[in-house]
Design a protein around this motif. Structure first.
Motif, PDB file in Angstrom:
ATOM      1  N   CYS A  70       2.844   0.902  -1.196  1.00  0.00           N
ATOM      2  CA  CYS A  70       3.859   1.104  -2.251  1.00  0.00           C
ATOM      3  C   CYS A  70       4.129   2.591  -2.434  1.00  0.00           C
ATOM      4  O   CYS A  70       3.202   3.394  -2.568  1.00  0.00           O
ATOM      5  CB  CYS A  70       3.364   0.480  -3.560  1.00  0.00           C
ATOM      6  SG  CYS A  70       4.403   0.896  -4.963  1.00  0.00           S
ATOM      7  N   LEU A  71       5.404   2.955  -2.456  1.00  0.00           N
ATOM      8  CA  LEU A  71       5.815   4.362  -2.496  1.00  0.00           C
ATOM      9  C   LEU A  71       5.905   4.917  -3.913  1.00  0.00           C
ATOM     10  O   LEU A  71       6.252   6.074  -4.097  1.00  0.00           O
ATOM     11  CB  LEU A  71       7.171   4.514  -1.787  1.00  0.00           C
ATOM     12  CG  LEU A  71       7.187   4.068  -0.322  1.00  0.00           C
ATOM     13  CD1 LEU A  71       8.606   4.155   0.228  1.00  0.00           C
ATOM     14  CD2 LEU A  71       6.244   4.915   0.515  1.00  0.00           C
ATOM     15  N   CYS A  73       8.116   4.407  -6.236  1.00  0.00           N
ATOM     16  CA  CYS A  73       9.494   4.922  -6.270  1.00  0.00           C
ATOM     17  C   CYS A  73       9.883   5.404  -7.676  1.00  0.00           C
ATOM     18  O   CYS A  73       9.508   4.778  -8.674  1.00  0.00           O
ATOM     19  CB  CYS A  73      10.484   3.818  -5.887  1.00  0.00           C
ATOM     20  SG  CYS A  73      10.141   3.090  -4.292  1.00  0.00           S
ATOM     21  N   PRO A  76      12.144   2.242  -9.374  1.00  0.00           N
ATOM     22  CA  PRO A  76      11.580   1.110  -8.626  1.00  0.00           C
ATOM     23  C   PRO A  76      12.509  -0.110  -8.612  1.00  0.00           C
ATOM     24  O   PRO A  76      12.621  -0.838  -9.596  1.00  0.00           O
ATOM     25  CB  PRO A  76      10.262   0.815  -9.343  1.00  0.00           C
ATOM     26  CG  PRO A  76      10.384   1.426 -10.688  1.00  0.00           C
ATOM     27  CD  PRO A  76      11.404   2.517 -10.606  1.00  0.00           C
ATOM     28  N   SER A  77      13.177  -0.310  -7.478  1.00  0.00           N
ATOM     29  CA  SER A  77      14.156  -1.398  -7.395  1.00  0.00           C
ATOM     30  C   SER A  77      13.478  -2.770  -7.504  1.00  0.00           C
ATOM     31  O   SER A  77      14.090  -3.747  -7.933  1.00  0.00           O
ATOM     32  CB  SER A  77      14.944  -1.301  -6.088  1.00  0.00           C
ATOM     33  OG  SER A  77      14.077  -1.033  -5.009  1.00  0.00           O
ATOM     34  N   CYS A  78      12.190  -2.849  -7.143  1.00  0.00           N
ATOM     35  CA  CYS A  78      11.458  -4.116  -7.261  1.00  0.00           C
ATOM     36  C   CYS A  78      11.509  -4.639  -8.697  1.00  0.00           C
ATOM     37  O   CYS A  78      11.645  -5.840  -8.924  1.00  0.00           O
ATOM     38  CB  CYS A  78      10.011  -3.933  -6.820  1.00  0.00           C
ATOM     39  SG  CYS A  78       9.191  -2.551  -7.666  1.00  0.00           S
ATOM     40  N   PRO A  89       5.158  -0.891  -9.899  1.00  0.00           N
ATOM     41  CA  PRO A  89       4.376   0.211  -9.335  1.00  0.00           C
ATOM     42  C   PRO A  89       3.197   0.596 -10.237  1.00  0.00           C
ATOM     43  O   PRO A  89       2.147   1.018  -9.740  1.00  0.00           O
ATOM     44  CB  PRO A  89       5.385   1.354  -9.209  1.00  0.00           C
ATOM     45  CG  PRO A  89       6.591   0.943  -9.967  1.00  0.00           C
ATOM     46  CD  PRO A  89       6.574  -0.542 -10.095  1.00  0.00           C
ATOM     47  N   CYS A 131      12.552  -4.741  -2.968  1.00  0.00           N
ATOM     48  CA  CYS A 131      11.677  -3.618  -2.606  1.00  0.00           C
ATOM     49  C   CYS A 131      12.394  -2.722  -1.590  1.00  0.00           C
ATOM     50  O   CYS A 131      13.077  -3.199  -0.676  1.00  0.00           O
ATOM     51  CB  CYS A 131      10.368  -4.147  -2.024  1.00  0.00           C
ATOM     52  SG  CYS A 131       9.302  -2.849  -1.374  1.00  0.00           S
ATOM     53  N   ILE A 132      12.202  -1.430  -1.744  1.00  0.00           N
ATOM     54  CA  ILE A 132      12.915  -0.448  -0.912  1.00  0.00           C
ATOM     55  C   ILE A 132      12.608  -0.611   0.586  1.00  0.00           C
ATOM     56  O   ILE A 132      13.404  -0.229   1.438  1.00  0.00           O
ATOM     57  CB  ILE A 132      12.577   0.986  -1.408  1.00  0.00           C
ATOM     58  CG1 ILE A 132      13.584   1.979  -0.868  1.00  0.00           C
ATOM     59  CG2 ILE A 132      11.166   1.399  -1.024  1.00  0.00           C
ATOM     60  CD1 ILE A 132      13.599   3.276  -1.631  1.00  0.00           C
ATOM     61  N   VAL A 141       6.566  -4.680   0.195  1.00  0.00           N
ATOM     62  CA  VAL A 141       5.200  -4.679  -0.347  1.00  0.00           C
ATOM     63  C   VAL A 141       4.890  -6.090  -0.855  1.00  0.00           C
ATOM     64  O   VAL A 141       5.748  -6.742  -1.463  1.00  0.00           O
ATOM     65  CB  VAL A 141       5.088  -3.641  -1.498  1.00  0.00           C
ATOM     66  CG1 VAL A 141       3.729  -3.714  -2.171  1.00  0.00           C
ATOM     67  CG2 VAL A 141       5.354  -2.236  -0.961  1.00  0.00           C
ATOM     68  N   ILE A 143       3.965  -7.892  -3.286  1.00  0.00           N
ATOM     69  CA  ILE A 143       3.765  -7.750  -4.740  1.00  0.00           C
ATOM     70  C   ILE A 143       3.052  -8.984  -5.317  1.00  0.00           C
ATOM     71  O   ILE A 143       2.136  -8.874  -6.135  1.00  0.00           O
ATOM     72  CB  ILE A 143       5.129  -7.526  -5.439  1.00  0.00           C
ATOM     73  CG1 ILE A 143       5.788  -6.251  -4.889  1.00  0.00           C
ATOM     74  CG2 ILE A 143       4.966  -7.450  -6.949  1.00  0.00           C
ATOM     75  CD1 ILE A 143       7.259  -6.073  -5.261  1.00  0.00           C
TER      76      ILE A 143
END
Ligand code: FAD
Ligand code: SF4
Length: 489
Positions: A70-71, A73, A76-78, A89, A131-132, A141, A143
């Motif tokens: 996981c970046l 972000c 976080p688009s998730c 995240p 997710c990106i 990821v 999740i």
């Protein structure tokens, strides 16, 4: 109303020093080079002989590696894909740094049932689809697997999540103990309300208990979540049908100041084709309830259930997959999924379709039953299937199935489980003639508060949405609790 920015809802803000340190510890290109984890699972040959949970859960080292992908972000688009905006995240980075207690707390902050959601949510259509990593053409990821890991691990280490608050003396009644009712009860109890959940059946959990089989969601997981609600002070009263055993007036007379209706959509639909009333043709609700709730097929229980050799399950949703995989475990040699569209349009979770195929379920897609045929004893012996092809998209956005004239086949079966959808449970609405209902027989509510046309009576979950999902039901419970608590303050 609720703020969907995860940082503004407390816990693990992105600018916390430990999160900055984690981000600095490994560059993004190294993180994105890590392959997605695979969920350890039972071998198909073994698992069709029993009801043990198929997915075994991640090992601690697998979870940390997956969390490292996981970046973290900045946008976080998730989170935008999660119907209840879990701080994704925030909980994942806690797993990466090894603080499972805080990971579980972040989850609990938004989700009453993280161990359940980690197992049954359609993540591939929700958070993971946003997710990106998808934009990089890489698997997202995992999740859902991480959510399950955090919730299970925190429970194993007996982490105490949520203290019992002081009572404010205000009594609240909940009708139905599925995810909507449980999530509502947890939220209200955490705010100090005295909550009683009334359940028509003898077991608590709604579809989580009587519908979804143990090979996907063990009862022990649901019971663990129920125990944490009891610890918060929630009381459960089973074998009580609201609208029959107790009416709304009875509840008001007993001092309940607010009522939340979460009675679900458990009324099975049939197709209305010839032969549907033959012996051996039943709804998936009946089939799954007999097996999951009443113990049919398990030693020591006397609930009857027919041991099919050739079973047909009609439908392409989660309920159909659960029924098919259950029939296989009950000893059926051949199990067919009969679905009128193609696999692309199937509403079932992708993982369930894969698992069903691994277990030998045969998919008769682009087929629709038109009649069931009886033997001399009135028992189903065969089904007549109409072959279909796909036309233009219909109102659901999916390509519509069109019959191929004259192309009908006959397939021998000794049991048919009809799994083509459900309607809302009518008992509560029937007992309240003044309650505004939609043409689909769902309770009409105010979108922002989930209050119905009757003051003090709120509703959420499948009784409002028709058949939906666990996370949406849970989100409704949470939303209604916030609105009711504010109205009673
Ligand atoms: P329910 O879970 O239906 O609970 C309602 C409860 O109210 C029941 O216990 C019922 O007995 C009780 N009740 C009804 N009337 C009364 C009354 N008058 N008085 C007292 N109690 C009453 N969703 C997913 O997200 N992922 C999945 O993988 C998934 N798989 C599914 C598999 C099956 C077999 C089924 C049937 C559904 C599945 N779903 C899945 C859908 C999901 O389970 C439902 O959307 C969700 O359970 C709805 O929650 P609810 O609380 O509104 O109702
Ligand atoms: Fe992590 Fe994917 Fe969410 Fe970014 S979009 S924060 S990588 S889970």
């Amino acid at each position: 109303m609720e703020d969907n920015n995860p940082d503004k809802r407390g816990f693990a803000p992105r600018d916390a020093q430990w999160r900055k340190d984690l981000r600095d510890a490994m560059p993004a290109r190294e993180r994105t080079a890590i392959p997605r984890v695979e969920m350890p699972h039972l071998a198909p040959d073994y698992r069709v002989t029993n009801f043990e949970e198929v997915n075994c859960g991640l090992l601690p080292e697998q979870a940390v590696v997956e969390a490292t992908r996981c970046l973290d972000c900045p946008e976080p688009s998730c989170v935008t894909g999660c119907p209840v905006s879990i701080n994704i995240p925030g909980f994942i980075k806690n797993i990466e740094r090894g603080n499972i207690t805080e990971a579980a707390e972040v989850l609990r902050h938004t989700s009453a049932l993280p161990a359940v959601c980690g197992r049954v949510c359609p993540q591939e259509k929700q958070c993971e689809s946003k997710c990106i990593y998808n934009r990089m053409k890489k698997p997202p990821v995992a999740i859902g697997y991480l959510e399950r890991y955090a919730a299970d691990t925190a429970a194993q280490t007996d982490t105490k999540l949520g203290e019992r608050p002081a009572s404010n003396g205000i009594k609240i009644a909940v009708c139905g103990s599925g995810p909507a009712g449980l999530s509502f009860a947890g939220e209200m109890a955490a705010k100090g309300f005295e909550v009683t959940v009334f359940e028509a059946l003898h077991a608590i959990g709604g579809v989580l208990k009587y519908g979804i089989p143990e090979f996907r969601l063990p009862n022990s997981v649901v019971d663990r979540e129920i125990k944490s609600l009891r610890d918060l002070g929630v009381e459960f009263v089973v074998d009580t049908v609201i609208g029959k055993t107790l009416t709304r007036d009875d509840l008001l007379a007993r001092g309940y100041k607010g009522i939340f209706i979460a009675s679900g959509a458990g009324l099975p639909r049939f197709m209305g084709i010839p032969g549907e009333n033959l012996i051996g043709v039943m709804s998936s609700n009946e089939y799954l309830t007999r097996i999951n709730l009443m113990g049919a097929g398990r030693p020591g229980y006397d609930t009857p259930v027919f041991k099919s050799r050739h079973a047909a399950i009609i439908g392409g949703g989660n309920t159909a997959m659960d029924s098919a995989r259950t029939a296989r475990r009950m000893g059926a040699e051949k199990v067919y999924i009969v679905y009128r569209r193609s696999e692309t349009e199937m509403p079932a979770r992708v993982e369930e379709v894969i698992h069903a195929k691994e277990e030998g379920i045969e998919f008769l897609t682009l087929h629709n039953p038109v009649e069931y045929l009886a033997d001399d004893n009135g028992r189903v012996r065969a089904m007549r299937l109409q072959r279909m092809e796909l036309g233009e998209p219909d109102s659901s956005g999916r390509r519509s199935p069109i019959a191929v004239e004259g192309d009908i086949t006959e397939v021998d079966v000794d049991m048919v489980v009809v799994s083509v959808g459900v309607s809302p449970n009518p008992l509560v609405p029937d007992s309240l003639p003044q309650l505004e209902m939609s043409p689909r027989h769902t309770i009409v509510v105010n979108d922002a508060t989930l209050q119905s046309s009757i003051e003090g009576l709120y509703a959420g979950g499948d009784i409002v949405r028709g058949g939906a999902t666990v996370i949406l039901a849970m989100g409704d419970g949470r939303k209604a609790a916030q609105a009711m608590a504010a109205a009673l303050a």
